[in-house]
Scaffold this motif. Structure first.
Motif, PDB file in Angstrom:
ATOM      1  N   ALA A   1       0.815  -1.214   0.000  1.00  0.00           N
ATOM      2  CA  ALA A   1       0.000   0.000   0.000  1.00  0.00           C
ATOM      3  C   ALA A   1       0.849   1.265   0.000  1.00  0.00           C
ATOM      4  CB  ALA A   1      -0.930  -0.009   1.210  1.00  0.00           C
ATOM      5  N   THR A   2       2.052   1.183   0.566  1.00  0.00           N
ATOM      6  CA  THR A   2       2.928   2.355   0.625  1.00  0.00           C
ATOM      7  C   THR A   2       3.303   2.853  -0.762  1.00  0.00           C
ATOM      8  OG1 THR A   2       3.834   1.631   2.746  1.00  0.00           O
ATOM      9  CG2 THR A   2       5.141   3.212   1.497  1.00  0.00           C
ATOM     10  N   ASP A   3       3.519   1.911  -1.690  1.00  0.00           N
ATOM     11  CA  ASP A   3       3.874   2.289  -3.063  1.00  0.00           C
ATOM     12  C   ASP A   3       3.388   1.196  -4.007  1.00  0.00           C
ATOM     13  OD1 ASP A   3       4.895   3.236  -5.402  1.00  0.00           O
ATOM     14  OD2 ASP A   3       7.004   3.153  -4.813  1.00  0.00           O
ATOM     15  N   LEU A   4       2.168   1.342  -4.491  1.00  0.00           N
ATOM     16  CA  LEU A   4       1.562   0.315  -5.330  1.00  0.00           C
ATOM     17  C   LEU A   4       2.317   0.117  -6.638  1.00  0.00           C
ATOM     18  CD1 LEU A   4      -0.752  -1.685  -5.643  1.00  0.00           C
ATOM     19  CD2 LEU A   4      -2.177   0.171  -6.532  1.00  0.00           C
ATOM     20  N   SER A   5       3.061   1.130  -7.075  1.00  0.00           N
ATOM     21  CA  SER A   5       3.790   1.020  -8.342  1.00  0.00           C
ATOM     22  C   SER A   5       4.882  -0.049  -8.289  1.00  0.00           C
ATOM     23  CB  SER A   5       4.405   2.376  -8.717  1.00  0.00           C
ATOM     24  OG  SER A   5       5.401   2.752  -7.763  1.00  0.00           O
ATOM     25  N   ARG A   6       5.297  -0.442  -7.087  1.00  0.00           N
ATOM     26  CA  ARG A   6       6.349  -1.460  -6.952  1.00  0.00           C
ATOM     27  C   ARG A   6       5.809  -2.875  -7.101  1.00  0.00           C
ATOM     28  NH1 ARG A   6       9.087  -0.815  -1.318  1.00  0.00           N
ATOM     29  NH2 ARG A   6      10.499  -2.360  -2.240  1.00  0.00           N
ATOM     30  N   LEU A   7       4.508  -3.011  -7.094  1.00  0.00           N
ATOM     31  CA  LEU A   7       3.912  -4.342  -7.049  1.00  0.00           C
ATOM     32  C   LEU A   7       4.106  -5.113  -8.360  1.00  0.00           C
ATOM     33  CD1 LEU A   7       2.194  -6.425  -5.510  1.00  0.00           C
ATOM     34  CD2 LEU A   7       0.159  -5.332  -6.480  1.00  0.00           C
ATOM     35  N   ASP A   8       4.784  -6.238  -8.255  1.00  0.00           N
ATOM     36  CA  ASP A   8       4.840  -7.218  -9.329  1.00  0.00           C
ATOM     37  C   ASP A   8       4.949  -8.588  -8.680  1.00  0.00           C
ATOM     38  OD1 ASP A   8       7.522  -7.555  -8.531  1.00  0.00           O
ATOM     39  OD2 ASP A   8       8.303  -6.332 -10.171  1.00  0.00           O
ATOM     40  N   GLN A   9       4.997  -9.637  -9.483  1.00  0.00           N
ATOM     41  CA  GLN A   9       4.989 -11.001  -8.939  1.00  0.00           C
ATOM     42  C   GLN A   9       6.169 -11.252  -8.004  1.00  0.00           C
ATOM     43  OE1 GLN A   9       2.333 -12.784 -10.191  1.00  0.00           O
ATOM     44  NE2 GLN A   9       2.611 -14.440  -8.739  1.00  0.00           N
ATOM     45  N   ALA A  10       7.351 -10.840  -8.409  1.00  0.00           N
ATOM     46  CA  ALA A  10       8.549 -11.095  -7.605  1.00  0.00           C
ATOM     47  C   ALA A  10       8.501 -10.344  -6.277  1.00  0.00           C
ATOM     48  CB  ALA A  10       9.799 -10.692  -8.393  1.00  0.00           C
ATOM     49  N   PHE A  11       8.090  -9.084  -6.323  1.00  0.00           N
ATOM     50  CA  PHE A  11       7.999  -8.282  -5.097  1.00  0.00           C
ATOM     51  C   PHE A  11       6.973  -8.881  -4.133  1.00  0.00           C
ATOM     52  CE2 PHE A  11       6.013  -4.574  -2.873  1.00  0.00           C
ATOM     53  CZ  PHE A  11       7.094  -4.245  -2.067  1.00  0.00           C
ATOM     54  N   LEU A  12       5.839  -9.308  -4.667  1.00  0.00           N
ATOM     55  CA  LEU A  12       4.786  -9.869  -3.834  1.00  0.00           C
ATOM     56  C   LEU A  12       5.237 -11.147  -3.148  1.00  0.00           C
ATOM     57  CD1 LEU A  12       1.900  -9.936  -2.775  1.00  0.00           C
ATOM     58  CD2 LEU A  12       1.177 -10.934  -4.941  1.00  0.00           C
ATOM     59  N   ILE A  13       5.895 -12.030  -3.871  1.00  0.00           N
ATOM     60  CA  ILE A  13       6.347 -13.297  -3.293  1.00  0.00           C
ATOM     61  C   ILE A  13       7.343 -13.053  -2.156  1.00  0.00           C
ATOM     62  CG2 ILE A  13       7.580 -15.451  -3.753  1.00  0.00           C
ATOM     63  CD1 ILE A  13       4.715 -15.350  -4.829  1.00  0.00           C
ATOM     64  N   ARG A  14       8.167 -12.021  -2.301  1.00  0.00           N
ATOM     65  CA  ARG A  14       9.144 -11.704  -1.243  1.00  0.00           C
ATOM     66  C   ARG A  14       8.462 -11.238   0.040  1.00  0.00           C
ATOM     67  NH1 ARG A  14      12.098  -9.083  -5.404  1.00  0.00           N
ATOM     68  NH2 ARG A  14      11.497  -7.036  -4.572  1.00  0.00           N
ATOM     69  N   LEU A  15       7.264 -10.716  -0.069  1.00  0.00           N
ATOM     70  CA  LEU A  15       6.568 -10.199   1.106  1.00  0.00           C
ATOM     71  C   LEU A  15       5.866 -11.296   1.913  1.00  0.00           C
ATOM     72  CD1 LEU A  15       4.861  -6.969  -0.299  1.00  0.00           C
ATOM     73  CD2 LEU A  15       7.051  -7.172   0.901  1.00  0.00           C
ATOM     74  N   LEU A  16       5.684 -12.462   1.321  1.00  0.00           N
ATOM     75  CA  LEU A  16       4.955 -13.530   1.993  1.00  0.00           C
ATOM     76  C   LEU A  16       5.813 -14.203   3.054  1.00  0.00           C
ATOM     77  CD1 LEU A  16       3.224 -15.211  -1.091  1.00  0.00           C
ATOM     78  CD2 LEU A  16       2.319 -13.424   0.415  1.00  0.00           C
ATOM     79  N   THR A  17       5.167 -14.652   4.115  1.00  0.00           N
ATOM     80  CA  THR A  17       5.839 -15.392   5.182  1.00  0.00           C
ATOM     81  C   THR A  17       5.386 -16.845   5.124  1.00  0.00           C
ATOM     82  OG1 THR A  17       5.907 -13.442   6.609  1.00  0.00           O
ATOM     83  CG2 THR A  17       6.202 -15.579   7.673  1.00  0.00           C
ATOM     84  N   LYS A  18       6.335 -17.777   5.031  1.00  0.00           N
ATOM     85  CA  LYS A  18       5.994 -19.197   4.947  1.00  0.00           C
ATOM     86  C   LYS A  18       5.952 -19.813   6.341  1.00  0.00           C
ATOM     87  CE  LYS A  18       7.065 -23.456   2.449  1.00  0.00           C
ATOM     88  NZ  LYS A  18       7.954 -24.097   1.445  1.00  0.00           N
TER      89      LYS A  18
END
Length: 242
Positions: free
Chosen positions: A46-63
């Motif tokens: 939400a801080t910067d929606l322009s950064r959102l792509d598949q790679a960035f999103l996967i890095r944000l997930l916690t397994k």
């Protein structure tokens, strides 16, 4: 409920990929139920929606240790800023490309962001209990969903902490809500309390209990439905009126 269904789905024989997403902006606490201390959350997007792509999103997930991926909300009642409907939609559509199941915990406020999340969902499960104040709020939630144009076949009523001797109360409640119960999770406070306090799913803490079996059964019911759908990515929405 969201956490335990996600864990049960992950243990299905076909071992589907599962991501648990918290879009509750008023005290999202999913990580506590899995004993997690995530370093990233929805707020990073939400801080910067322009950064959102598949790679960035996967890095944000916690397994988790159970193979479930988690995207926490990162918001509470004291947080500044909020998730926008555009942010949620872009994120969920990216997740659909990578996961078989997306399970959302939407909290209890039906705002524009929550509505956008539920519009994208395959199913909306409204969870309740057979307590008068909760039933009253559940009725209001159901009326809001129907009034917002959500199709009736998309909405499911789930009763938690159900006791066999409450059959008559359940029948009266269904008539009052104008909605048949889709699922009844049995009451097992000791097992549920142990699971919450240990940060583990019920199917691990008390695998032989009736409530754990109920979670496994509902997971199989979703899997059967998903097998009838084409394409990848079954998005299950959760709305908690407590």
């Amino acid at each position: 409920i969201a956490v335990n269904v996600a864990a049960a789905i992950k243990k299905l024989p076909n071992k589907p990929s599962v991501v648990l997403v918290d879009v509750n902006q008023h005290g999202g606490d999913l990580p506590l139920y899995l004993d997690l201390q995530p370093t990233h959350s929805f707020r990073d997007i939400a801080t910067d929606l322009s950064r959102l792509d598949q790679a960035f999103l996967i890095r944000l997930l916690t397994k988790t240790d159970w193979g479930i991926q988690v995207l926490p909300s990162g918001y509470d009642d004291l947080s500044t800023g909020r998730l926008s409907p555009e942010c949620v939609e872009a994120t969920l559509r990216l997740l659909q490309a990578s996961f078989d199941y997306i399970i959302l915990d939407c909290g209890h406020v039906l705002d524009l962001t929550t509505k956008k999340s539920l519009e994208l969902a395959t199913l909306i499960l409204v969870t309740s209990t057979l307590m008068v104040p909760v039933v009253h709020r559940t009725k209001r939630i159901l009326e809001l969903l129907r009034g917002s144009g959500f199709p009736p076949n998309k909405i499911r009523l789930v009763m938690n902490r159900f006791l066999p001797e409450e059959q008559d109360v359940l029948k009266e409640t269904e008539e009052n809500l104008k909605q048949k119960a889709f699922w009844l999770f049995p009451n097992d406070y000791p097992s549920a309390s142990q699971a919450v306090n240990s940060g583990k799913p019920l199917i691990d803490v008390a695998p032989r209990s009736a409530v754990a079996k109920s979670y496994r059964d509902i997971a199989h019911s979703f899997d059967d439905q998903a097998m009838q759908q084409t394409g990848k990515g079954s998005l299950v929405g959760w709305l908690n009126p407590f």
